[in-house]
Scaffold this motif. Structure first.
Motif, PDB file in Angstrom:
ATOM      1  N   ASN A   1      -0.490  -8.188  13.549  1.00 50.91           N
ATOM      2  CA  ASN A   1       0.775  -7.635  14.032  1.00 50.91           C
ATOM      3  C   ASN A   1       1.106  -8.187  15.420  1.00 50.91           C
ATOM      4  OD1 ASN A   1      -0.730  -6.220  15.847  1.00 50.91           O
ATOM      5  ND2 ASN A   1      -0.340  -4.194  14.970  1.00 50.91           N
TER       6      ASN A   1
ATOM      7  N   LYS B   1      -1.715  -5.536   4.650  1.00 43.98           N
ATOM      8  CA  LYS B   1      -0.380  -5.963   4.227  1.00 43.98           C
ATOM      9  C   LYS B   1       0.362  -4.807   3.536  1.00 43.98           C
ATOM     10  CE  LYS B   1       2.662  -8.796   1.895  1.00 43.98           C
ATOM     11  NZ  LYS B   1       3.664  -9.652   2.502  1.00 43.98           N
TER      12      LYS B   1
ATOM     13  N   ARG C   1       1.733   2.616  -0.249  1.00 47.00           N
ATOM     14  CA  ARG C   1       2.296   2.087  -1.496  1.00 47.00           C
ATOM     15  C   ARG C   1       1.389   2.333  -2.690  1.00 47.00           C
ATOM     16  NH1 ARG C   1       6.657  -1.341  -0.938  1.00 47.00           N
ATOM     17  NH2 ARG C   1       7.224  -1.623   1.245  1.00 47.00           N
TER      18      ARG C   1
ATOM     19  N   ILE D   1       6.665   1.518  -2.739  1.00 51.29           N
ATOM     20  CA  ILE D   1       6.617   2.492  -1.658  1.00 51.29           C
ATOM     21  C   ILE D   1       6.548   3.908  -2.232  1.00 51.29           C
ATOM     22  CG2 ILE D   1       9.121   2.771  -1.398  1.00 51.29           C
ATOM     23  CD1 ILE D   1       8.580   2.565   1.667  1.00 51.29           C
TER      24      ILE D   1
ATOM     25  N   GLU E   1       9.291   6.470   1.653  1.00 51.56           N
ATOM     26  CA  GLU E   1      10.687   6.071   1.488  1.00 51.56           C
ATOM     27  C   GLU E   1      11.589   7.008   2.299  1.00 51.56           C
ATOM     28  OE1 GLU E   1      11.727   5.887  -2.627  1.00 51.56           O
ATOM     29  OE2 GLU E   1      13.365   4.475  -2.292  1.00 51.56           O
TER      30      GLU E   1
ATOM     31  N   TYR F   1      11.110   6.515   6.250  1.00 50.71           N
ATOM     32  CA  TYR F   1      11.706   5.336   6.896  1.00 50.71           C
ATOM     33  C   TYR F   1      13.176   5.141   6.558  1.00 50.71           C
ATOM     34  CZ  TYR F   1       6.787   4.172   7.609  1.00 50.71           C
ATOM     35  OH  TYR F   1       5.465   4.210   7.962  1.00 50.71           O
TER      36      TYR F   1
ATOM     37  N   SER G   1      15.362   4.215   9.399  1.00 51.88           N
ATOM     38  CA  SER G   1      14.931   3.120  10.264  1.00 51.88           C
ATOM     39  C   SER G   1      15.906   1.944  10.123  1.00 51.88           C
ATOM     40  CB  SER G   1      13.515   2.698   9.850  1.00 51.88           C
ATOM     41  OG  SER G   1      13.391   1.299   9.858  1.00 51.88           O
TER      42      SER G   1
ATOM     43  N   THR H   1      15.246  -1.118   9.988  1.00 48.94           N
ATOM     44  CA  THR H   1      14.716  -2.070   9.006  1.00 48.94           C
ATOM     45  C   THR H   1      13.782  -1.337   8.044  1.00 48.94           C
ATOM     46  OG1 THR H   1      12.968  -2.589  10.581  1.00 48.94           O
ATOM     47  CG2 THR H   1      14.810  -4.148  10.461  1.00 48.94           C
TER      48      THR H   1
ATOM     49  N   PRO I   1      11.401  -0.461   5.013  1.00 52.13           N
ATOM     50  CA  PRO I   1      10.573  -1.365   4.201  1.00 52.13           C
ATOM     51  C   PRO I   1      11.146  -1.482   2.783  1.00 52.13           C
ATOM     52  CG  PRO I   1       9.459   0.746   4.566  1.00 52.13           C
ATOM     53  CD  PRO I   1      10.716   0.789   5.369  1.00 52.13           C
TER      54      PRO I   1
ATOM     55  N   LYS J   1      11.509  -1.475  -1.258  1.00 56.01           N
ATOM     56  CA  LYS J   1      10.976  -0.555  -2.248  1.00 56.01           C
ATOM     57  C   LYS J   1       9.749  -1.182  -2.938  1.00 56.01           C
ATOM     58  CE  LYS J   1      13.082   2.434  -5.707  1.00 56.01           C
ATOM     59  NZ  LYS J   1      14.350   2.719  -6.374  1.00 56.01           N
TER      60      LYS J   1
ATOM     61  N   LEU K   1       7.060  -4.524  -2.856  1.00 58.67           N
ATOM     62  CA  LEU K   1       6.573  -5.623  -2.031  1.00 58.67           C
ATOM     63  C   LEU K   1       5.540  -6.401  -2.847  1.00 58.67           C
ATOM     64  CD1 LEU K   1       6.582  -6.692   0.980  1.00 58.67           C
ATOM     65  CD2 LEU K   1       4.547  -5.272   1.328  1.00 58.67           C
TER      66      LEU K   1
END
Ligand SMILES: [Zn+2]
Length: 571
Positions: A178, A186, A190, A209, A214, A217, A220, A222, A224, A226, A228
């Motif tokens: 980070n 990573k 989730r 997520i 969900e 954030y 937020s 940005t 994350p 749904k 990844l």
């Protein structure tokens, strides 16, 4: 292995090698052939001996000599290297013991991560509850090794304790540094779905997520995503991997058919309800590499994407691919359900029955566009747009027999005569699919459209120095990527455009080339003028709101000037 790859490419001449499989014919400064990977009557398979690359403009497959060997001989990367090294008479060790160790470590790390995530799921009641709520049975969670990633550095620490090097953990895409220089997992907060290769080894993960995260954030700046996916690594290639393929390939082969769904939840729901000849595309769009792979197992593809406009778009985009690989495509009608997972949960027998009554893709698409809520006899511009859109889809079929068949059906649905439709379809060119978006009220033109025009224009300009010079003098009209390609012959993307140039224009006559060049230049200028108009419109609104009369007058003047130039174009 980069050194071995270069050595092979140097030793083996690409066109000589290809000649042992297919017949190559000249095409401008390049070569062409009938594509060995899809059915065709006129050559779309282009080869650049100079750039040591090939690309098929019919089905979309392409690459270098190694990619060809992988596809044609059905080999994985290291096997293809060994195969080619032998042909080249090279006595090279394809993988040094160190490299073998590096590959092995990636598999080991994924195996250990999978087991860790799986044990974490058992400790996390709310994640299990979420999966149960979506209709996933405990046996299915077990069978597909579903897991949970709490995040922070729990996985990283676990793998370090097992004696792994942090560098390898990062290389596997399981951790990242980070901004404060600390290694973090990573995947965090989730639900984890392991992705396997075709022999069942875990090579990547998809993380969904949790509902709690969900919500946390949601505000937020940005939030994350749904879903990844793991990054690409030496063992994971997104455009070739399909979720569930390792489990379902025998069922596909037995039934010679495949059900394609979008996500892991859809896959698991359908699998549980007994549909086993299934794969999920999971987070990427369908590629020709996926279809080439599936084509070896199946003749019929049942498509069941999400029951919304995005799902319809995805279906329309993939039609041409399916057709190129000679798939029989049918669409599963989900009725009132929003996706296959939803359907499987509410009514386990529903999917099986829906597959039996699936309709040919165009019949399904017509059903949507001609439904009472979408088809309005009185809205003439919309009706025209719909017809043009459907015609461009039909045209992409490239088979005259199919084209005739669907034109007849379209005529029946729309009430427009077949002869009028045949007339109209002849006037539709490759850019038609984008052009219809020009009608947007804002006057703004889609970026896809200007890219499509620029691509064709640069390919055309590459046939002649005269064109090239005119385009260079006006290069400010091109999107930046294409300016770079134009200025720099060593740009990698230029190779593909050179092949397209030979493919599209090698046999065309002078007059036709001149005419199309002028036409494309005009289209590009039109794009620019329309964009300027859109900006002026915005400024006008602001000037109006703040009562700046002088500025308004000047802007109105500019606007009418541009309108005049645009009108001149259409004369
Ligand atoms: Zn092809």
């Amino acid at each position: 292995m980069a050194k071995e790859v270069d050595l092979i490419k140097e030793k083996l001449d690409l066109s000589d090698f290809l000649r042992s499989y297919i017949t190559l014919l000249p095409a401008g400064r390049n070569l062409k052939a009938l594509c060995p990977f899809h059915q065709e009557k006129t050559p779309s398979f282009m080869v650049s001996p100079e750039r040591k690359m090939w690309h098929c403009f019919g089905c979309g497959l392409g690459g270098d000599i190694i990619k060809f060997a992988m596809l044609y001989e059905h080999l994985e990367f290291p096997e293809a290297l060994r195969f080619l090294a032998e042909k080249a008479g090279l006595n090279i060790q394809i993988m040094s013991p160190i490299q073998q160790r590096e590959f092995g470590i990636l598999y080991d790390l994924h195996e250990e991560a999978k087991n860790f995530y799986k044990s974490e799921l058992k400790k996390n009641k709310s994640a299990v509850d979420y999966l149960s709520g979506r209709g996933i049975a405990p046996e299915t969670m077990e069978e597909f090794d579903l897991g949970f990633a709490s995040g922070g550095e729990t996985l990283t620490v676990h793998l370090l304790k097992k004696g792994h090097d942090v560098k390898d953990i990062v290389r596997a895409g399981l951790a990242q540094k980070n901004t404060s220089g600390l290694y973090r997992d990573k995947f965090f907060e989730r639900i984890i779905f392991p992705i396997n290769n075709q022999v069942g080894k875990t090579i990547a993960f998809t993380g969904r997520i949790t509902p709690e995260a969900e919500a946390k954030y949601a505000d937020s700046p940005t939030p994350p995503p749904k879903y990844l996916n793991s990054p690409e690594t030496p063992i994971f290639n997104k455009s070739r991997t399909l979720y569930g393929f390792d489990r379902s390939k025998q069922f596909m082969n037995e039934s010679r058919s495949v059900l394609l769904v979008e996500g892991q939840m859809d896959f698991l729901g359908a699998w549980q309800s007994g549909v086993k000849n299934i794969v999920a595309v999971s987070g990427t769009s369908l590629t020709p590499y996926h279809l080439e792979k599936l084509r070896r197992m199946a003749d019929t593809a049942f498509v069941s994407f999400d029951n919304d406009s995005a799902g319809l778009k995805a279906l329309e985009r993939s039609l041409e691919f399916f057709n190129n690989f000679d798939f029989h495509v049918k669409v599963v009608d989900l009725g009132k359900f929003k996706d296959p997972a939803d359907a499987a949960k509410a009514a386990p027998e529903f999917l099986k029955e829906a597959i039996v009554s699936a309709k040919p893709a165009f019949q399904y698409i017509f059903g949507i566009y001609f439904s009472p809520e979408n088809w309005d006899e009185n809205d003439v511009p919309k009706r025209k747009r719909t017809i043009r859109h459907l015609l461009s889809l039909i045209k992409s079929l490239k088979s005259a027999v199919e084209e005739n068949f669907w034109l007849k059906k379209l005529s029946g649905e729309s009430g427009i005569s077949e002869s009028a439709l045949s007339e109209e379809i002849r006037g539709i060119d490759e850019l038609a699919g984008y052009v219809e978006e020009e009608g947007d009220e804002a006057g703004a033109v889609s970026a896809d459209y200007s890219d499509a025009v620029a691509k064709r224009l640069v390919a055309l300009a590459l046939t002649k120095d005269k064109f090239l010079n005119i385009l260079k003098a006006n290069s400010q009209l091109l999107p930046p990527v294409f300016q770079k390609i134009l200025e720099n012959p060593s740009e990698e993307a230029r190779g593909l455009l050179e092949l397209q140039s030979s493919y599209e224009f090698a046999d065309a006559d002078e007059d036709k080339l001149e005419k199309e060049f002028r036409d494309l230049m005009r289209r590009l200028e039109t794009v620019e003028l329309r964009e300027r108009q859109a900006i002026i419109k915005k400024s006008l609104k602001m000037a109006q709101a703040s009562g700046k009369e002088d500025l308004m007058n000047q802007l109105l003047g500019d606007f009418s000037e541009i309108t005049k130039r645009l009108n001149d174009f259409t004369k």
